[in-house]
Write a protein that holds these residues in place. Sequence first.
Motif, PDB file in Angstrom:
ATOM      1  N   THR A  26       1.113  10.834   0.007  1.00 32.88           N
ATOM      2  CA  THR A  26      -0.191  10.337  -0.440  1.00 32.88           C
ATOM      3  C   THR A  26      -0.651   9.209   0.461  1.00 32.88           C
ATOM      4  OG1 THR A  26       0.136  10.959  -2.750  1.00 32.88           O
ATOM      5  CG2 THR A  26      -1.452   9.214  -2.318  1.00 32.88           C
ATOM      6  N   PHE A  27      -1.891   9.330   0.950  1.00 33.93           N
ATOM      7  CA  PHE A  27      -2.529   8.284   1.741  1.00 33.93           C
ATOM      8  C   PHE A  27      -3.424   7.460   0.818  1.00 33.93           C
ATOM      9  CE2 PHE A  27      -1.726  11.881   4.477  1.00 33.93           C
ATOM     10  CZ  PHE A  27      -1.193  11.310   5.635  1.00 33.93           C
TER      11      PHE A  27
ATOM     12  N   ALA B  83       0.829  -1.210   0.000  1.00 28.64           N
ATOM     13  CA  ALA B  83       0.000   0.000   0.000  1.00 28.64           C
ATOM     14  C   ALA B  83       0.859   1.253   0.000  1.00 28.64           C
ATOM     15  CB  ALA B  83      -0.928  -0.003   1.217  1.00 28.64           C
ATOM     16  N   LEU B  84       1.942   1.220   0.734  1.00 27.54           N
ATOM     17  CA  LEU B  84       2.796   2.406   0.812  1.00 27.54           C
ATOM     18  C   LEU B  84       3.533   2.648  -0.501  1.00 27.54           C
ATOM     19  CD1 LEU B  84       4.054   1.841   4.431  1.00 27.54           C
ATOM     20  CD2 LEU B  84       2.374   3.506   3.657  1.00 27.54           C
TER      21      LEU B  84
ATOM     22  N   SER C 265      -3.740  13.111  -1.527  1.00 27.77           N
ATOM     23  CA  SER C 265      -2.374  13.627  -1.673  1.00 27.77           C
ATOM     24  C   SER C 265      -2.313  15.045  -1.112  1.00 27.77           C
ATOM     25  CB  SER C 265      -1.954  13.635  -3.149  1.00 27.77           C
ATOM     26  OG  SER C 265      -1.942  12.325  -3.685  1.00 27.77           O
ATOM     27  N   VAL C 266      -1.265  15.333  -0.346  1.00 28.81           N
ATOM     28  CA  VAL C 266      -1.141  16.643   0.296  1.00 28.81           C
ATOM     29  C   VAL C 266       0.133  17.329  -0.166  1.00 28.81           C
ATOM     30  CG1 VAL C 266      -2.446  15.908   2.316  1.00 28.81           C
ATOM     31  CG2 VAL C 266       0.039  15.653   2.307  1.00 28.81           C
ATOM     32  N   ARG C 267       0.098  18.652  -0.143  1.00 34.76           N
ATOM     33  CA  ARG C 267       1.224  19.420  -0.685  1.00 34.76           C
ATOM     34  C   ARG C 267       2.273  19.774   0.354  1.00 34.76           C
ATOM     35  NH1 ARG C 267      -0.620  24.673  -3.459  1.00 34.76           N
ATOM     36  NH2 ARG C 267       1.617  24.705  -3.862  1.00 34.76           N
ATOM     37  N   ASP C 268       1.919  19.820   1.667  1.00 31.81           N
ATOM     38  CA  ASP C 268       2.916  20.224   2.650  1.00 31.81           C
ATOM     39  C   ASP C 268       2.732  19.481   3.967  1.00 31.81           C
ATOM     40  OD1 ASP C 268       0.922  21.587   4.148  1.00 31.81           O
ATOM     41  OD2 ASP C 268       1.240  23.411   2.981  1.00 31.81           O
ATOM     42  N   ALA C 269       3.695  19.680   4.869  1.00 33.09           N
ATOM     43  CA  ALA C 269       3.754  18.910   6.104  1.00 33.09           C
ATOM     44  C   ALA C 269       2.567  19.177   7.022  1.00 33.09           C
ATOM     45  CB  ALA C 269       5.060  19.214   6.828  1.00 33.09           C
TER      46      ALA C 269
END
Length: 387
Positions: A76-77, A60-61, A218-222
């Motif tokens: 991305t999760f 999955a990862l 999906s994320v762009r920053d921390a």
Amino acid sequence: MHWRTRLVQPQTLARGGFASLAVPTHRGSTVLFERQADVADDWRHRDKGYTYGLYGTPTALELGARVGQLEGALHTFVVPGGQAAIALVYLALCGAGSHALVPHSAYGPNKEMAAGMLKRLGIEVEAYDPLIGAGIAALIRPNTALVWTESPGSVTMEVQDVPAICEAAHARGVPVALDNTYAAGVLFDAFAHGVDISIQALTKYVGGHSDLLLGSVSVRDAAYKDRVGDTFKQLGLAVSPDDCSLALRGLQTLGLRLERLEASALEIARWLAGQPGIATVLHPALPSCPGHETWKRDFSGSASVFSVLFDDRHSARQIEAFVDALRLFKIGMSWGGVTSLALVYPALERPGRDYAGRLVRLNVGLEECADLKADLAQALTAMEQAR
């Protein structure tokens, strides 16, 4: 050691060093630690190592990392489906008393969640005109926690001015999320256009064969990584490593499939636009689609799904007869697979528009275009004969 014990705790007997092109399918819930001091319960695998299968096995990862690489994301999760991705974003960013904005043209279950579970949790979700662009600034309140975008929109295919919406939202400190499923994360660069969080239903183009259910966030920053990640852990959004394995295989042919699907869908859309009885073809690459100029500016290509609006001399019963008469186009929800699909939307809600059951969404698959045109032609004839 007793033979029963050896069955329960076997030693690996096969030789190691098996080099394969396929990503191994890792199944497992329990993760083993070398020492008690190493035990942790954390989703941050890169920092903490593997802690529990709930947060993803290496299969999955790997899928999440490859989707994130395509989208240019920080992280991305992978979640159990597109709707789970939508829920994760809402619940990560919104709380009781907060306000969110979602376009009228968004995926139906997104709006159902807004009117159902989110309302019960005290989160107000307001629908807006998908073509509002920078005008969204007038709808942002002090308690607005999220602006959703979806471009093109579900069924009616409106292409949103995402950069203008992002600029207006960010000026007020509000994050923007995008359902980027239509673009498969590659035909529209979400993060380059200002989006903070991009979701996909990997069920569609990444899976590509109508045989799995998965989603991605999906994320762009921390900051968004931590906020989404903590909610991801608390919701227990585990995914099947077997489904992830299929999606990893789907990624290998995604480029070829998208190229063929785009060409075929455009050929079918242009052919339908010239047929009698068709009022409008809603395909982002055609000038008849709302937001077409924005599509030309922001997108690098089009996909397999579009809609057809029949003229008002046709009844809803005739449109149903058209869909029922199709043979190669199967009647079914979803899209993005290899098989052509058709579905009529008899009760589509859009402010100021009554489609009166005359809108049909088509997904063009990998069949030969000549065969698909012949199927559509005979169904158009059957529709005219139905009364």
